[in-house]
Motif scaffolding. Structure first.
Motif, PDB file in Angstrom:
ATOM      1  N   UNK A  15     -40.623  64.634   6.081  1.00 20.90           N
ATOM      2  CA  UNK A  15     -41.683  63.638   5.854  1.00 20.90           C
ATOM      3  C   UNK A  15     -43.066  64.288   5.878  1.00 20.90           C
ATOM      4  N   UNK A  16     -43.254  65.234   6.769  1.00 27.01           N
ATOM      5  CA  UNK A  16     -44.550  65.939   6.843  1.00 27.01           C
ATOM      6  C   UNK A  16     -44.795  66.695   5.538  1.00 27.01           C
ATOM      7  N   UNK A  17     -43.778  67.355   5.018  1.00 26.09           N
ATOM      8  CA  UNK A  17     -43.933  68.089   3.760  1.00 26.09           C
ATOM      9  C   UNK A  17     -44.296  67.140   2.620  1.00 26.09           C
ATOM     10  N   UNK A  18     -43.670  65.980   2.591  1.00 29.06           N
ATOM     11  CA  UNK A  18     -43.992  64.999   1.548  1.00 29.06           C
ATOM     12  C   UNK A  18     -45.441  64.548   1.688  1.00 29.06           C
ATOM     13  N   UNK A  19     -45.891  64.322   2.908  1.00 22.69           N
ATOM     14  CA  UNK A  19     -47.281  63.922   3.138  1.00 22.69           C
ATOM     15  C   UNK A  19     -48.250  64.983   2.627  1.00 22.69           C
ATOM     16  N   UNK A  20     -47.913  66.233   2.853  1.00 23.14           N
ATOM     17  CA  UNK A  20     -48.803  67.331   2.467  1.00 23.14           C
ATOM     18  C   UNK A  20     -48.715  67.667   0.984  1.00 23.14           C
ATOM     19  N   UNK A  21     -47.760  67.084   0.311  1.00 21.47           N
ATOM     20  CA  UNK A  21     -47.620  67.334  -1.127  1.00 21.47           C
ATOM     21  C   UNK A  21     -48.844  66.831  -1.889  1.00 21.47           C
ATOM     22  N   UNK A  22     -49.417  65.735  -1.434  1.00 21.25           N
ATOM     23  CA  UNK A  22     -50.563  65.127  -2.108  1.00 21.25           C
ATOM     24  C   UNK A  22     -51.886  65.809  -1.768  1.00 21.25           C
ATOM     25  N   UNK A  23     -52.076  66.125  -0.477  1.00 21.71           N
ATOM     26  CA  UNK A  23     -53.347  66.735  -0.055  1.00 21.71           C
ATOM     27  C   UNK A  23     -53.214  67.317   1.343  1.00 21.71           C
ATOM     28  N   UNK A  63     -57.490  71.006  13.152  1.00 26.25           N
ATOM     29  CA  UNK A  63     -56.563  71.931  12.501  1.00 26.25           C
ATOM     30  C   UNK A  63     -55.981  71.216  11.284  1.00 26.25           C
ATOM     31  N   UNK A  64     -56.278  71.753  10.108  1.00 28.59           N
ATOM     32  CA  UNK A  64     -55.821  71.174   8.857  1.00 28.59           C
ATOM     33  C   UNK A  64     -54.573  71.904   8.378  1.00 28.59           C
ATOM     34  N   UNK A  65     -53.643  71.146   7.820  1.00 31.12           N
ATOM     35  CA  UNK A  65     -52.387  71.708   7.324  1.00 31.12           C
ATOM     36  C   UNK A  65     -52.292  71.517   5.817  1.00 31.12           C
ATOM     37  N   UNK A  66     -51.765  72.538   5.164  1.00 24.54           N
ATOM     38  CA  UNK A  66     -51.545  72.467   3.718  1.00 24.54           C
ATOM     39  C   UNK A  66     -50.147  72.990   3.404  1.00 24.54           C
ATOM     40  N   UNK A  67     -49.580  72.459   2.361  1.00 23.01           N
ATOM     41  CA  UNK A  67     -48.232  72.805   1.929  1.00 23.01           C
ATOM     42  C   UNK A  67     -48.229  74.157   1.219  1.00 23.01           C
ATOM     43  N   UNK A  68     -47.235  74.958   1.519  1.00 18.01           N
ATOM     44  CA  UNK A  68     -46.994  76.232   0.829  1.00 18.01           C
ATOM     45  C   UNK A  68     -45.664  76.082   0.078  1.00 18.01           C
ATOM     46  N   UNK A  69     -45.692  75.343  -1.015  1.00 15.87           N
ATOM     47  CA  UNK A  69     -44.480  74.960  -1.747  1.00 15.87           C
ATOM     48  C   UNK A  69     -43.720  76.155  -2.313  1.00 15.87           C
ATOM     49  N   UNK A  70     -44.383  77.268  -2.534  1.00 20.65           N
ATOM     50  CA  UNK A  70     -43.706  78.450  -3.085  1.00 20.65           C
ATOM     51  C   UNK A  70     -42.560  78.919  -2.191  1.00 20.65           C
ATOM     52  N   UNK A  71     -42.668  78.630  -0.888  1.00 17.58           N
ATOM     53  CA  UNK A  71     -41.608  79.044   0.032  1.00 17.58           C
ATOM     54  C   UNK A  71     -40.296  78.315  -0.227  1.00 17.58           C
ATOM     55  N   UNK A  72     -40.342  77.210  -0.959  1.00 16.75           N
ATOM     56  CA  UNK A  72     -39.131  76.457  -1.271  1.00 16.75           C
ATOM     57  C   UNK A  72     -38.391  77.021  -2.479  1.00 16.75           C
ATOM     58  N   UNK A  73     -39.010  77.908  -3.223  1.00 15.45           N
ATOM     59  CA  UNK A  73     -38.447  78.404  -4.484  1.00 15.45           C
ATOM     60  C   UNK A  73     -37.077  79.063  -4.303  1.00 15.45           C
TER      61      UNK A  73
END
Length: 116
Positions: A15-23, A63-73
């Motif tokens: 759920x956290x990853x989905x939240x960070x997908x947008x911003x 502390x701001x969090x951002x998604x690093x989607x490349x790790x899912x590749x």
């Protein structure tokens, strides 16, 4: 790949990853969306950070969090081997073949009628 798979095994982390997908979001805003304690959310964020799925940046006191989607590749690539074409894809391919065959036959019939 194993650490990424382990990190996304938990539904809260997904759920956290989905939240960070947008911003990007601050930790506090992430935590307020879950019915668990802030320390529990912090532990989930730490697992995601250690697996490389999120990056954190300290901005002032937040502390701001951002998604690093490349790790899912890598995991996505591995999972792709288990995807089978759906029945619809086969049916659509068959339909396209039939449409092509019908058009070809009609063209041949029409040419024969013109020359007759």
């Amino acid at each position: 790949m194993d650490d990424v798979a382990a990190a996304i095994a938990d539904p809260v982390r997904r759920d956290i990853l989905v939240m960070l997908r947008e911003r990007d979001l601050p930790a506090g805003r992430i935590a307020e969306r879950f019915p668990i304690s802030r320390p529990a959310v912090s532990r989930h964020l730490r697992v995601l950070r250690e697996s490389g799925l999120v990056r954190d940046t300290l901005t002032g006191r937040e502390r701001w969090y951002s998604l690093e989607a490349d790790r899912l590749a890598e995991l996505t690539g591995w999972l792709a081997q288990f995807n089978r074409p759906s029945g619809w894809e086969h049916r659509l391919d068959a339909l396209a073949t039939e449409v092509h065959r019908t058009r070809r036959e009609r063209g041949t019939t029409q040419r024969q009628e013109k020359h007759a």
